[in-house]
Design an enzyme around this catalytic site. Structure first.
Site, PDB file in Angstrom:
ATOM      1  N   LYS A 125      -0.777   6.670   4.463  1.00  0.00           N
ATOM      2  CA  LYS A 125      -0.153   7.734   3.677  1.00  0.00           C
ATOM      3  C   LYS A 125      -1.148   8.442   2.759  1.00  0.00           C
ATOM      4  O   LYS A 125      -2.104   7.836   2.264  1.00  0.00           O
ATOM      5  CB  LYS A 125       0.992   7.155   2.841  1.00  0.00           C
TER       6      LYS A 125
ATOM      7  N   TYR B  80      -2.184   1.434  -1.536  1.00  0.00           N
ATOM      8  CA  TYR B  80      -1.995  -0.019  -1.470  1.00  0.00           C
ATOM      9  C   TYR B  80      -3.318  -0.764  -1.590  1.00  0.00           C
ATOM     10  O   TYR B  80      -3.330  -1.980  -1.799  1.00  0.00           O
ATOM     11  CB  TYR B  80      -1.333  -0.426  -0.146  1.00  0.00           C
TER      12      TYR B  80
ATOM     13  N   ASP C 131       2.554  -0.644   8.580  1.00  0.00           N
ATOM     14  CA  ASP C 131       2.691   0.457   7.620  1.00  0.00           C
ATOM     15  C   ASP C 131       1.921   0.142   6.349  1.00  0.00           C
ATOM     16  O   ASP C 131       2.256  -0.784   5.608  1.00  0.00           O
ATOM     17  CB  ASP C 131       4.176   0.657   7.297  1.00  0.00           C
TER      18      ASP C 131
ATOM     19  N   HIS D  69       2.948  10.717   0.780  1.00  0.00           N
ATOM     20  CA  HIS D  69       3.613   9.596   0.132  1.00  0.00           C
ATOM     21  C   HIS D  69       4.767  10.008  -0.790  1.00  0.00           C
ATOM     22  O   HIS D  69       5.803   9.341  -0.831  1.00  0.00           O
ATOM     23  CB  HIS D  69       2.575   8.779  -0.648  1.00  0.00           C
TER      24      HIS D  69
END
Length: 276
Positions: free
Chosen positions: A76, A51, A46, A107
């Protein structure tokens, strides 16, 4: 080797019940973590555009001999990209070096932007085109979900929300279940376990089952029917978090852990969160 069972989604697909989260891991860390996780038995990974480690995830997956159809990759759609989901997913696919994404999640609802329904419509098209296999959301409240369902006729397969013993969100989980939405837990260990691992209930169960407090908490998620994605880049922790399928909590033990709920949110409030 014991491994996670597959959870059925409302679109006919399945998802492993346990995976590796890679929040706050940089590209180099994530490559090593994923290699170790694959060797341990993980198949669900994930990540998210925000990120900034999709490149590392992609490199790690490119290097593995595990067949693509055995891997389950989640990424996401970030808040700033809600008006152009197609471009965002194409960029994620390029960074991940993949032809498709198994699960694409919005998200946050970012309700003050009022773009999440439009973004959802775009995600429905992306799914029809095969660029993403399943679509879902993160951090959505019932009122946000109601709008998606009412205005598009398509229900998210998953709602990934903050869940740990201090923040159990039972009403939202029940709402999800009623609407055949799988609930997935982020920050499942309460971001380090402070106030959780040292609780007498968790300590007693850890001693009974000869497991760590973290393993007890992750087993609570599993026995509660949740999909769970603990984050770690430490090899020993990656292994520890996976080795929770050789025991099961009793029903009354699961119930006992629910008494730890303090409605203590560690992350942002979805009703107001817009950006980092």
């Amino acid at each position: 080797m014991d491994k996670p069972k597959l959870i059925q989604l409302s679109d006919g697909k399945t998802i492993p019940q346990l995976g590796l989260g890679v929040w706050k891991a940089d590209n180099n860390q994530v490559i090593k973590a994923i290699h170790h996780a694959l060797d341990t038995g993980y198949r669900l990974f994930d990540t998210a555009a925000i990120y900034h480690n999709e490149e590392g995830v992609g490199k790690a997956l490119k290097q593995t001999t595990v067949p693509r159809d055995e891997l389950y990759i989640t990424t996401k759609l970030w808040n700033n990209d809600q008006s152009h989901a197609r471009g965002a997913v194409l960029e994620s696919l390029q960074r991940l070096q993949l032809d498709y994404i198994d699960l694409y999640l919005m998200h946050w609802p970012a309700p003050s932007r009022d773009l999440y329904v439009e973004a959802w419509k775009q995600m429905i098209i992306l799914q029809k085109e095969g660029l993403v296999k399943s679509i879902g959301v993160c951090n959505f409240q019932p009122e946000h979900l109601e709008r998606l369902i009412t205005e598009t006729g398509v229900t998210p397969v998953i709602n990934q929300i903050e869940i740990h013993p201090l923040m159990q969100q039972a009403p939202l989980r029940a709402w999800n279940t009623t609407h055949k939405i799988v609930t997935e837990s982020w920050s499942p260990l309460a971001q380090g376990g402070e106030g959780v691992f040292d609780s007498p209930i968790i300590q007693k169960l850890a001693e009974k089952y000869n497991k760590s407090p973290a393993q007890i908490v992750l087993r609570w998620h599993i026995d509660s029917g949740l999909v769970v994605i603990p984050k770690s880049v430490t090899p020993s922790r990656i292994e520890e978090n996976f080795h929770i399928f050789d025991f099961k909590l009793e029903r009354e033990e699961v119930t006992a852990i629910t008494t730890l709920d303090q409605k203590k949110r560690l992350g942002p409030d979805p009703d107001y969160f817009i950006d980092m």
